[in-house]
Write an enzyme that holds these catalytic residues in place. Structure first.
Site, short mmCIF file in Angstrom:
data_model
loop_
_atom_site.label_atom_id
_atom_site.label_comp_id
_atom_site.label_asym_id
_atom_site.label_seq_id
_atom_site.Cartn_x
_atom_site.Cartn_y
_atom_site.Cartn_z
N ARG A 104 54.88 54.06 4.20
CA ARG A 104 54.25 52.81 4.61
C ARG A 104 52.97 53.20 5.34
O ARG A 104 53.02 53.74 6.44
CB ARG A 104 55.19 52.01 5.51
CG ARG A 104 54.64 50.65 5.96
CD ARG A 104 55.68 49.95 6.83
NE ARG A 104 55.19 48.73 7.43
CZ ARG A 104 55.35 47.51 6.91
NH1 ARG A 104 55.98 47.37 5.75
NH2 ARG A 104 54.90 46.45 7.53
N HIS A 131 52.32 45.76 -2.08
CA HIS A 131 53.61 45.73 -1.39
C HIS A 131 54.71 45.43 -2.41
O HIS A 131 55.36 44.39 -2.37
CB HIS A 131 53.58 44.67 -0.29
CG HIS A 131 54.70 44.77 0.70
ND1 HIS A 131 55.65 45.77 0.66
CD2 HIS A 131 55.02 43.98 1.77
CE1 HIS A 131 56.50 45.60 1.66
NE2 HIS A 131 56.15 44.52 2.35
N GLN A 134 58.53 44.28 -1.53
CA GLN A 134 58.74 42.88 -1.16
C GLN A 134 58.88 42.01 -2.39
O GLN A 134 59.65 41.04 -2.41
CB GLN A 134 57.58 42.38 -0.30
CG GLN A 134 57.75 40.95 0.19
CD GLN A 134 58.94 40.78 1.11
OE1 GLN A 134 59.05 41.47 2.12
NE2 GLN A 134 59.85 39.86 0.79
N ASP A 219 51.67 34.30 3.41
CA ASP A 219 51.77 35.47 4.29
C ASP A 219 50.84 35.21 5.47
O ASP A 219 50.06 34.26 5.46
CB ASP A 219 51.35 36.73 3.51
CG ASP A 219 51.61 38.03 4.25
OD1 ASP A 219 52.30 37.99 5.29
OD2 ASP A 219 51.13 39.08 3.80
N CYS A 259 57.04 36.53 3.48
CA CYS A 259 57.59 37.88 3.59
C CYS A 259 57.89 38.30 5.03
O CYS A 259 58.56 39.31 5.23
CB CYS A 259 56.67 38.89 2.92
SG CYS A 259 55.01 38.98 3.65
N ARG A 287 65.60 42.42 0.93
CA ARG A 287 64.91 43.71 0.98
C ARG A 287 65.94 44.84 0.93
O ARG A 287 65.73 45.86 0.25
CB ARG A 287 64.06 43.81 2.26
CG ARG A 287 62.79 42.99 2.28
CD ARG A 287 61.73 43.53 1.32
NE ARG A 287 61.36 44.90 1.66
CZ ARG A 287 60.46 45.24 2.57
NH1 ARG A 287 59.84 44.29 3.28
NH2 ARG A 287 60.17 46.51 2.80
#
Length: 302
Positions: A104, A131, A134, A219, A259, A287
């Site tokens: 990450r 991403h 997700q 988001d 998310c 997740r």
């Protein structure tokens, strides 16, 4: 090196992505039934974090433990990665000692360079550009509540950020149409729009963008590293807030997702965020299950 990596959704064929989502649903049911699935005893995941996280760390660490393995947290402050060691050198060393790596970080080139020099599978757990993990959770959540997303229309609201980029890839891989509603100047990458022009359309007004949509997604308006732009971004994106008015303009049974973490009253209304009907918490939990299915897929194909 010929390892199977997961840096974007494009790294796995559509039919394998569909099977992976089905497997995630199966693993979720088994977990809730109390059935253990320790299929990788002794396996070790290196978790490299240059960006802070809640859901990513908890889901990967818990997932590896549930599958009988171990997850090792590595931060730049605790490793030579934070002291200037070349990414390529770190990749060779770390991958020689573990079975799988999760990263990450900021620039997408970092995970690409690491993967190019890794002897084990590498997972992109978030970069500034993509991403994909997700999106696995999001696609699992939609399938659980509404069935296949194929042929549906999805609306992305807000910034053309890494999540938006991954939704563009998802439109291709899962075969749906995507409307992107964003202010002028906040569009996603031009190359992604051009390469997916047959299924992706940009709107600079939210109301018409959500019409006919079965899923609305948003988001935060300022991602990590953009905090100083918060006020400017909030002013530009206020008309694109995900709220009850916009939801009413979509399909009657439309779902909505975020998310997380969320700023209630900014990109999403508190009313929707705290509604008993929300599936955002299912999305967050997924997740864990989607990433367990991903880890299983990568370790079994390594």
């Amino acid at each position: 090196m010929s390892n199977q990596h997961f840096l974007t959704l494009q790294d796995i064929a559509p039919q394998d992505l569909d099977a992976l989502i089905d497997r995630a649903i199966t693993l979720k049911a088994a977990h809730r039934a109390g059935e253990a699935s320790p299929q990788f005893p002794g396996s070790v995941m290196a978790m490299i974090f240059a960006k802070s996280s809640t859901r990513t760390r908890v889901s990967f660490e818990a997932g590896m433990a549930q599958m009988g393995g171990h997850a090792m947290f590595l931060s730049p402050g605790d490793t030579q990665l934070g002291r200037g060691e070349p990414i390529e050198d770190s990749a060779r060393v770390i991958s020689s000692m573990v079975d799988i790596v999760m990263i990450r970080t900021f620039g997408h080139d970092i995970v690409e360079r690491f993967a190019a020099n890794s002897s084990v599978p590498v997972i992109n757990a978030l970069t500034d550009d993509f991403h994909p993990c997700q999106l696995l959770a999001d696609m699992q959540t939609y399938r659980e509540h509404r069935g296949s997303i194929r042929g549906k229309t999805v609306c992305w609201l807000g910034d053309g950020n890494n999540m938006c980029h991954s939704y563009i890839n998802a439109a291709r891989q899962f075969d749906f149409k995507l409307h992107i509603a964003c202010p002028e100047g906040f569009e996603p990458r031009a190359d992604l729009l051009e390469n997916n022009s047959d299924r992706v359309r940009v709107f600079h007004e939210a109301q018409s963008a959500v019409e006919g949509c079965s899923l609305l997604v948003t988001d935060v308006w300022a991602s990590m590293g953009q905090e100083e732009e918060q006020a400017r971004r909030a002013a530009a994106m206020a008309p694109f807030q995900l709220n009850a008015t916009l939801l009413a303009a979509a399909e009657p049974d439309a779902l909505y997702m975020h998310c997380l973490p969320a700023h209630r009253g900014e990109e999403i209304s508190a009313e929707l965020m705290d509604s008993p009907a929300t599936i955002i918490w299912d999305e967050a939990e997924n997740r864990l299950h989607a990433q367990k299915a991903l880890i299983e897929y990568l370790l079994k194909t390594a």
